[in-house]
Design a protein around this motif. Sequence first.
Motif, PDB file in Angstrom:
ATOM      1  N   TYR A 234     -10.036   7.431  -0.894  1.00 29.34           N
ATOM      2  CA  TYR A 234      -9.615   8.609  -0.131  1.00 29.34           C
ATOM      3  C   TYR A 234      -9.071   8.265   1.255  1.00 29.34           C
ATOM      4  N   ALA A 235      -9.736   7.352   1.965  1.00 30.85           N
ATOM      5  CA  ALA A 235      -9.384   7.107   3.371  1.00 30.85           C
ATOM      6  C   ALA A 235      -7.922   6.681   3.558  1.00 30.85           C
ATOM      7  N   PRO A 236      -7.455   5.601   2.902  1.00 31.63           N
ATOM      8  CA  PRO A 236      -6.044   5.221   3.097  1.00 31.63           C
ATOM      9  C   PRO A 236      -5.065   6.242   2.532  1.00 31.63           C
ATOM     10  N   PHE A 237      -5.448   6.902   1.435  1.00 22.67           N
ATOM     11  CA  PHE A 237      -4.585   7.908   0.826  1.00 22.67           C
ATOM     12  C   PHE A 237      -4.367   9.073   1.780  1.00 22.67           C
ATOM     13  N   ALA A 238      -5.462   9.595   2.339  1.00 28.52           N
ATOM     14  CA  ALA A 238      -5.371  10.732   3.262  1.00 28.52           C
ATOM     15  C   ALA A 238      -4.628  10.339   4.537  1.00 28.52           C
ATOM     16  N   TYR A 239      -4.930   9.162   5.060  1.00 31.27           N
ATOM     17  CA  TYR A 239      -4.286   8.714   6.292  1.00 31.27           C
ATOM     18  C   TYR A 239      -2.768   8.579   6.106  1.00 31.27           C
ATOM     19  N   THR A 240      -2.364   8.136   4.921  1.00 27.95           N
ATOM     20  CA  THR A 240      -0.930   7.955   4.654  1.00 27.95           C
ATOM     21  C   THR A 240      -0.193   9.282   4.555  1.00 27.95           C
TER      22      THR A 240
ATOM     23  N   PRO B 166       2.510  13.062  10.005  1.00 25.19           N
ATOM     24  CA  PRO B 166       3.930  13.451  10.048  1.00 25.19           C
ATOM     25  C   PRO B 166       4.825  12.221   9.915  1.00 25.19           C
ATOM     26  N   ARG B 167       6.064  12.437   9.472  1.00 17.79           N
ATOM     27  CA  ARG B 167       6.975  11.318   9.279  1.00 17.79           C
ATOM     28  C   ARG B 167       7.188  10.504  10.547  1.00 17.79           C
ATOM     29  N   SER B 168       7.188  11.165  11.701  1.00 17.67           N
ATOM     30  CA  SER B 168       7.436  10.467  12.963  1.00 17.67           C
ATOM     31  C   SER B 168       6.341   9.457  13.303  1.00 17.67           C
ATOM     32  N   PHE B 169       5.145   9.610  12.712  1.00 20.57           N
ATOM     33  CA  PHE B 169       4.041   8.695  12.982  1.00 20.57           C
ATOM     34  C   PHE B 169       3.871   7.641  11.899  1.00 20.57           C
ATOM     35  N   ARG B 170       4.744   7.663  10.894  1.00 26.21           N
ATOM     36  CA  ARG B 170       4.612   6.725   9.781  1.00 26.21           C
ATOM     37  C   ARG B 170       5.552   5.550   9.961  1.00 26.21           C
ATOM     38  N   SER B 171       5.134   4.396   9.443  1.00 27.21           N
ATOM     39  CA  SER B 171       5.998   3.224   9.416  1.00 27.21           C
ATOM     40  C   SER B 171       5.966   2.642   8.005  1.00 27.21           C
ATOM     41  N   PRO B 172       7.111   2.162   7.489  1.00 22.86           N
ATOM     42  CA  PRO B 172       7.150   1.639   6.118  1.00 22.86           C
ATOM     43  C   PRO B 172       6.168   0.501   5.873  1.00 22.86           C
ATOM     44  N   THR B 173       6.050  -0.401   6.852  1.00 18.98           N
ATOM     45  CA  THR B 173       5.146  -1.537   6.681  1.00 18.98           C
ATOM     46  C   THR B 173       3.704  -1.073   6.547  1.00 18.98           C
ATOM     47  N   GLU B 174       3.298  -0.158   7.413  1.00 14.11           N
ATOM     48  CA  GLU B 174       1.924   0.366   7.369  1.00 14.11           C
ATOM     49  C   GLU B 174       1.679   1.125   6.072  1.00 14.11           C
ATOM     50  N   ASP B 175       2.652   1.904   5.626  1.00 10.09           N
ATOM     51  CA  ASP B 175       2.512   2.653   4.382  1.00 10.09           C
ATOM     52  C   ASP B 175       2.319   1.721   3.190  1.00 10.09           C
ATOM     53  N   LYS B 176       3.064   0.620   3.175  1.00  8.90           N
ATOM     54  CA  LYS B 176       2.952  -0.324   2.061  1.00  8.90           C
ATOM     55  C   LYS B 176       1.593  -1.022   2.054  1.00  8.90           C
ATOM     56  N   VAL B 177       1.112  -1.387   3.216  1.00 13.57           N
ATOM     57  CA  VAL B 177      -0.199  -2.040   3.310  1.00 13.57           C
ATOM     58  C   VAL B 177      -1.305  -1.084   2.859  1.00 13.57           C
TER      59      VAL B 177
ATOM     60  N   ALA C 280      -0.949   1.466   0.879  1.00 16.71           N
ATOM     61  CA  ALA C 280      -0.786   1.771  -0.549  1.00 16.71           C
ATOM     62  C   ALA C 280      -1.458   0.723  -1.425  1.00 16.71           C
ATOM     63  N   ILE C 281      -1.562  -0.504  -0.928  1.00 14.09           N
ATOM     64  CA  ILE C 281      -2.236  -1.558  -1.693  1.00 14.09           C
ATOM     65  C   ILE C 281      -3.676  -1.169  -2.003  1.00 14.09           C
ATOM     66  N   PHE C 282      -4.336  -0.470  -1.059  1.00 12.71           N
ATOM     67  CA  PHE C 282      -5.739  -0.096  -1.254  1.00 12.71           C
ATOM     68  C   PHE C 282      -5.910   0.825  -2.451  1.00 12.71           C
ATOM     69  N   TYR C 283      -5.089   1.908  -2.521  1.00 17.47           N
ATOM     70  CA  TYR C 283      -5.329   2.884  -3.579  1.00 17.47           C
ATOM     71  C   TYR C 283      -4.529   2.634  -4.849  1.00 17.47           C
ATOM     72  N   THR C 284      -3.562   1.709  -4.836  1.00 11.98           N
ATOM     73  CA  THR C 284      -2.820   1.414  -6.060  1.00 11.98           C
ATOM     74  C   THR C 284      -3.250   0.110  -6.729  1.00 11.98           C
ATOM     75  N   VAL C 285      -3.808  -0.828  -5.960  1.00  8.04           N
ATOM     76  CA  VAL C 285      -4.147  -2.144  -6.511  1.00  8.04           C
ATOM     77  C   VAL C 285      -5.627  -2.489  -6.344  1.00  8.04           C
ATOM     78  N   LEU C 286      -6.137  -2.379  -5.113  1.00  9.14           N
ATOM     79  CA  LEU C 286      -7.518  -2.813  -4.856  1.00  9.14           C
ATOM     80  C   LEU C 286      -8.558  -1.908  -5.514  1.00  9.14           C
ATOM     81  N   THR C 287      -8.402  -0.591  -5.376  1.00  6.50           N
ATOM     82  CA  THR C 287      -9.396   0.325  -5.939  1.00  6.50           C
ATOM     83  C   THR C 287      -9.518   0.196  -7.454  1.00  6.50           C
ATOM     84  N   PRO C 288      -8.415   0.139  -8.230  1.00  5.20           N
ATOM     85  CA  PRO C 288      -8.565  -0.064  -9.678  1.00  5.20           C
ATOM     86  C   PRO C 288      -9.275  -1.365 -10.044  1.00  5.20           C
ATOM     87  N   MET C 289      -9.168  -2.386  -9.189  1.00  2.85           N
ATOM     88  CA  MET C 289      -9.864  -3.638  -9.455  1.00  2.85           C
ATOM     89  C   MET C 289     -11.336  -3.559  -9.068  1.00  2.85           C
ATOM     90  N   LEU C 290     -11.635  -2.850  -7.961  1.00  2.00           N
ATOM     91  CA  LEU C 290     -13.002  -2.800  -7.450  1.00  2.00           C
ATOM     92  C   LEU C 290     -13.911  -1.874  -8.245  1.00  2.00           C
TER      93      LEU C 290
END
Length: 312
Positions: free
Chosen positions: A251-257, A261-272, A274-284
């Motif tokens: 929940y934490a990285p998903f909600a934070y992402t 607002p778009r003005s506070f988002r950065s592509p690099t941060e979004d990708k990092v 996204a790793i938590f809820y798309t890759v790490l959580t299914p493994m953990l």
Amino acid sequence: MENYNETSTDFILLGLFPPSRIGLSLFVLIILIFLMALIGNLSMILLIFLDAHLHTPMYFLLSQLSLMDLNYISTIVPKMASDFLFGIKSISIVGCGVQSFFFLTLAVAEALLLTSMAYDRYVAICFPLHYPIRMSRKVCVLMITGSWIMGSINSCAHTAYALHIPYCQSRAINHFFCDVPAMLTLACMDTWVYEYTVFVSTTLFVVFPFIGITYSYGQILIAVYYMPSSEGRKKAYSTCSTHLTVVTFYYAPFAYTYLRPRSFRSPTEDKVLAIFYTVLTPMLNPIIYSLRNKMVTRALRRVIQRFCSVKM
């Protein structure tokens, strides 16, 4: 720098890994995590299916969580891996829509399923005598079906919008999968209305379920505090901490992402993130539940002994 301005209607996924040794190392790490997630979640599904002692509502829900995680990570990683290995980063608009649809469906369905699992523990600990009625097989099926249906409806709305808006000449999505907010940065129109709907849907399917989970575990902690048996308290705390660990990673990285607002988002941060809820959580998930759950480890021993005796 490569020129990603394409005249075709295909999108270009810029990916996660830089073209360097660090990128290769990260790629190998992601592939190892992917394989661990596949093995872990498949093992959980088969173990719960084969062992009669695990045919309870809690493990029925857990098997569905493993199924969702299996599909979740398979929606993202294979395409990301092929893009890195073969350098073909293009994806058709239909392919992008399909990937986006499955990602959003599974994301919402898993969020709602985690809420159902919290409710299951709440009833089991706070109302043990009512547990067979409140968490019957029929109720579990309704919870799971509802999670999939709500996820699909939400996903259809977002995906349909993303596929029907006009895009500018640049089709380079600065992400490693077709994430709708990342796609909208390429739109040739003002998308503030859609960004508001993203905020609303994230609130409905992430924030509200998280509040429900927090309430459930708050009630559980109160009930556990008054338990006369120290062994019972220890077992309840172990179960709760297991579920809360999964919830925090998801929940934490998903909600934070998606609440920013778009003005506070950065592509690099979004990708990092996204790793938590798309890759790490299914493994953990399977690791956390199997290593911290005695019933799962006992079931594993029984299944192994059964197969060994059959071979002999």
